[in-house]
Design an enzyme around this catalytic site. Structure first.
Site, PDB file in Angstrom:
ATOM      1  N   GLU A 266      -0.485  -2.358  -6.243  1.00 10.27           N
ATOM      2  CA  GLU A 266       0.911  -2.693  -6.546  1.00 10.27           C
ATOM      3  C   GLU A 266       1.448  -3.750  -5.594  1.00 10.27           C
ATOM      4  O   GLU A 266       2.493  -4.339  -5.857  1.00 10.27           O
ATOM      5  CB  GLU A 266       1.791  -1.446  -6.508  1.00 10.27           C
ATOM      6  N   HIS A 316       1.415   0.217 -11.746  1.00  5.90           N
ATOM      7  CA  HIS A 316       2.509   0.793 -10.983  1.00  5.90           C
ATOM      8  C   HIS A 316       3.780   0.822 -11.832  1.00  5.90           C
ATOM      9  O   HIS A 316       4.063  -0.151 -12.537  1.00  5.90           O
ATOM     10  CB  HIS A 316       2.759  -0.065  -9.742  1.00  5.90           C
TER      11      HIS A 316
HETATM   12  O1  LIG Z   1       3.209   4.120  -6.712  1.00  2.00           O
HETATM   13  C1  LIG Z   1       4.456   4.111  -6.709  1.00  2.00           C
HETATM   14  O2  LIG Z   1       5.157   4.666  -7.574  1.00  2.00           O
HETATM   15  C2  LIG Z   1       5.150   3.332  -5.611  1.00  2.00           C
HETATM   16  O3  LIG Z   1       4.334   3.235  -4.512  1.00  2.00           O
HETATM   17  C3  LIG Z   1       6.546   3.809  -5.396  1.00  2.00           C
HETATM   18  O4  LIG Z   1       7.243   3.064  -6.340  1.00  2.00           O
HETATM   19  C4  LIG Z   1       7.146   3.522  -4.029  1.00  2.00           C
HETATM   20  O5  LIG Z   1       8.532   3.434  -4.182  1.00  2.00           O
HETATM   21  C5  LIG Z   1       6.843   4.564  -3.037  1.00  2.00           C
HETATM   22  O6  LIG Z   1       6.864   5.793  -3.627  1.00  2.00           O
HETATM   23 MG   LIG Z   2       2.258   3.451  -5.018  1.00  2.00          MG
END
Ligand SMILES: O=C(O)[C@H](O)[C@H](O)[C@@H](O)CO
Ligand SMILES: [Mg+2]
Length: 390
Positions: A266, A316
């Site tokens: 991500e 993501h």
């Molecule tokens: O994988 C995810 O959902 C992301 O890393 C999150 O959006 C991030 O905000 C941390 O939880």
């Molecule tokens: Mg993540």
């Protein structure tokens, strides 16, 4: 058809937000002695929308979630002049034009996120122009419905996490992702707290529900090597972003170390970035976000590369710009889904800003064959909860 205008707006949430709590989510700031509200720079309380108009009256809608004000400036000053007057169906040419003209500073990070926002809007236009949903332009319906996993379970007290996990079971989810709250600086007691939270969630969901574990760049290679053997008994589906995004060799070492798949992506950009991750076998799950990685034009190339390595793509964030890619390729078996609730970390802000995202039913999402483009509109009902910058 020609692009006639590019309108960007920054929407900054001014409504109610859930106050931050300590150990909410391990993250890259945790290693610093003066980390303060360490998730502060990782909240998504602002979003940039990109509305691209054509001389035939169509409007394509794109979005950027990273550094919204900077993204707007990049699009207004550098990218809009490159696409105005052009045919949106020349999307590969336009992507190369944006990529190459900003190459000195834009090939990763916010430059590529800005390009992503423009590209997503262009694909929305193309779908609307031919009266087809975007996934039909990318390969069509490869799934009857898209399996998805509930993604929240930030670190709170164990009872609240167990109640939250139970609520996802009650909604029919058979997969969910939780966050760790502790990392290297929290020593053995932090390790114990991390393991206790996984044990608590596993106690509720049992062994037949997929559990993913999120570190959000908050661990390091040495700590992760110590944690992985301790986590094996919980059989997680994957361990996500244990190290910094630049530590590709660290990812690769961890991905070879135990039976636990390492996921990431991500915070990686373009098909070139993912070629590196895949050639080094650095990840067992590819997790780009289409509104960061280079838009749909780049994401579809990554899908093909990942398919050739037999590495699944589970983007993501969920959200429509990712769902269309997951629907259109067998290389992407499922989607992330952020439950809707009060604005906290900000992933959920998407639902306050846009309408059209599908609601999950029993852990599955579906896209409509009859809705042209991405299927998103701006949700004007909440406009008064945002500070809007034109
Ligand atoms: O994988 C995810 O959902 C992301 O890393 C999150 O959006 C991030 O905000 C941390 O939880
Ligand atoms: Mg993540």
């Amino acid at each position: 058809m020609k692009i006639s205008n590019v309108r960007t707006r920054v929407f900054e949430w001014k409504g109610h937000t859930v106050p931050p709590t300590a150990h909410f989510c391990s993250n890259a700031m945790d290693e610093l002695w003066d980390k303060g509200d360490s998730m502060g720079t990782f909240r998504f309380h602002g979003w940039t929308t990109v509305e691209i108009e054509t001389d035939t009256g169509l409007v394509g809608l794109g979005n950027v979630a990273l550094a919204p004000r900077i993204a707007k400036a990049i699009i207004d000053q550098y990218l809009a002049p490159l696409v105005i007057g052009q045919d949106p169906f020349d999307y590969e040419y336009l992507w190369q034009r944006m990529y190459r003209s900003t190459h000195a500073w834009g090939r990763k990070g916010i430059g590529m996120a800005a390009i992503s926002g423009v590209d997503i809007a262009i694909w929305d236009i193309m779908g609307k122009a031919v009266g087809q949903p975007v996934f039909k332009l990318l390969g069509g319906r490869t799934k009857e419905k898209i399996p998805c996993y509930a993604s929240k379970l930030y670190r709170t007290d164990l009872k609240s996490m167990q109640e939250e996990a139970q609520s996802y079971l009650d909604q029919g989810f058979t997969a969910m992702k939780m966050r760790f709250g502790y990392g290297p600086k929290d020593g053995p007691t932090g390790m114990r707290a991390n393991l206790d939270s996984v044990a608590a969630v596993r106690e509720v969901i049992g062994e037949d529900v997929d559990l993913m574990l999120e570190c959000y760049m908050g661990w390091n290679l040495e700590y992760t090597k110590r944690m992985l053997p301790k986590l094996e008994r919980f059989q997680p589906r994957w361990l996500e972003e244990p190290v910094l995004a630049d530590d590709i060799d660290g990812y690769a070492e961890l991905n070879r170390l135990t039976s636990i798949p390492i996921s990431g992506g991500e915070h990686e950009f373009t098909h070139y970035g993912f070629r590196q991750l895949l050639e080094k076998r650095a990840v067992s799950v590819v997790q780009y976000d289409t509104n960061r990685v280079g838009g749909i034009t780049a994401a579809r190339k990554i899908n093909a590369i990942a398919e050739s390595f037999s590495v699944p793509v589970i983007p993501h964030a969920g959200q429509m710009h990712n769902y269309h890619l997951t629907m259109a390729t067998l290389a992407s078996p499922m989607a992330e889904f952020f439950p809707v609730h009060d604005v906290e970390i900000g992933n959920e802000l998407f639902y306050y800003l846009f309408e059209g995202d599908p609601e999950p039913v029993d852990g599955f999402l579906d896209l409509d064959d009859e809705t042209p483009g991405l299927g998103l509109t701006l949700n004007e009902r909440y406009f008064d909860q945002f500070h809007i910058t034109e």
